[in-house]
Write a protein that holds these residues in place. Sequence first.
Motif, PDB file in Angstrom:
ATOM      1  N   HIS A 195      -0.333  13.041  57.082  1.00 17.96           N
ATOM      2  CA  HIS A 195      -0.775  13.904  55.989  1.00 17.96           C
ATOM      3  C   HIS A 195      -1.932  14.820  56.408  1.00 17.96           C
ATOM      4  O   HIS A 195      -2.142  15.868  55.812  1.00 17.96           O
ATOM      5  N   MET A 196      -2.679  14.414  57.439  1.00 21.31           N
ATOM      6  CA  MET A 196      -3.798  15.230  57.929  1.00 21.31           C
ATOM      7  C   MET A 196      -3.376  16.079  59.133  1.00 21.31           C
ATOM      8  O   MET A 196      -4.226  16.613  59.844  1.00 21.31           O
ATOM      9  N   ASP A 197      -2.056  16.195  59.363  1.00 17.14           N
ATOM     10  CA  ASP A 197      -1.517  16.975  60.475  1.00 17.14           C
ATOM     11  C   ASP A 197      -2.087  16.546  61.824  1.00 17.14           C
ATOM     12  O   ASP A 197      -2.339  17.381  62.699  1.00 17.14           O
ATOM     13  N   HIS A 198      -2.319  15.248  61.976  1.00 14.53           N
ATOM     14  CA  HIS A 198      -2.823  14.663  63.227  1.00 14.53           C
ATOM     15  C   HIS A 198      -4.150  15.281  63.676  1.00 14.53           C
ATOM     16  O   HIS A 198      -4.402  15.445  64.858  1.00 14.53           O
ATOM     17  N   ARG A 199      -5.012  15.626  62.703  1.00 14.90           N
ATOM     18  CA  ARG A 199      -6.358  16.139  62.980  1.00 14.90           C
ATOM     19  C   ARG A 199      -7.374  15.230  62.307  1.00 14.90           C
ATOM     20  O   ARG A 199      -7.257  14.910  61.115  1.00 14.90           O
ATOM     21  N   CYS A 200      -8.380  14.818  63.051  1.00 19.33           N
ATOM     22  CA  CYS A 200      -9.427  13.954  62.509  1.00 19.33           C
ATOM     23  C   CYS A 200     -10.298  14.748  61.543  1.00 19.33           C
ATOM     24  O   CYS A 200     -10.819  15.807  61.902  1.00 19.33           O
TER      25      CYS A 200
END
Length: 70
Positions: free
Chosen positions: A49-54
């Motif tokens: 859901h976070m597009d694989h971004r921390c």
Amino acid sequence: LLTPCGPRKYEQMLEMRDVCEKCSVGLTDAGEALICSFECTFCVNCGQHMDHRCPNCGGELVKRPRRVAS
């Protein structure tokens, strides 16, 4: 030069956090999770859901290695 795997004196191991930092779902050492280079830890669902971004550092979230008992 290859060295044997396992704990070594004065080296830090990956911290296997047991909860997703976004939704608080429980995570296990042998289960799937995603981490960034600072070891922020998320469940796979939240990571997708976070597009694989921390959300903390903006870094890429990648599959966390599993620590499986032999």
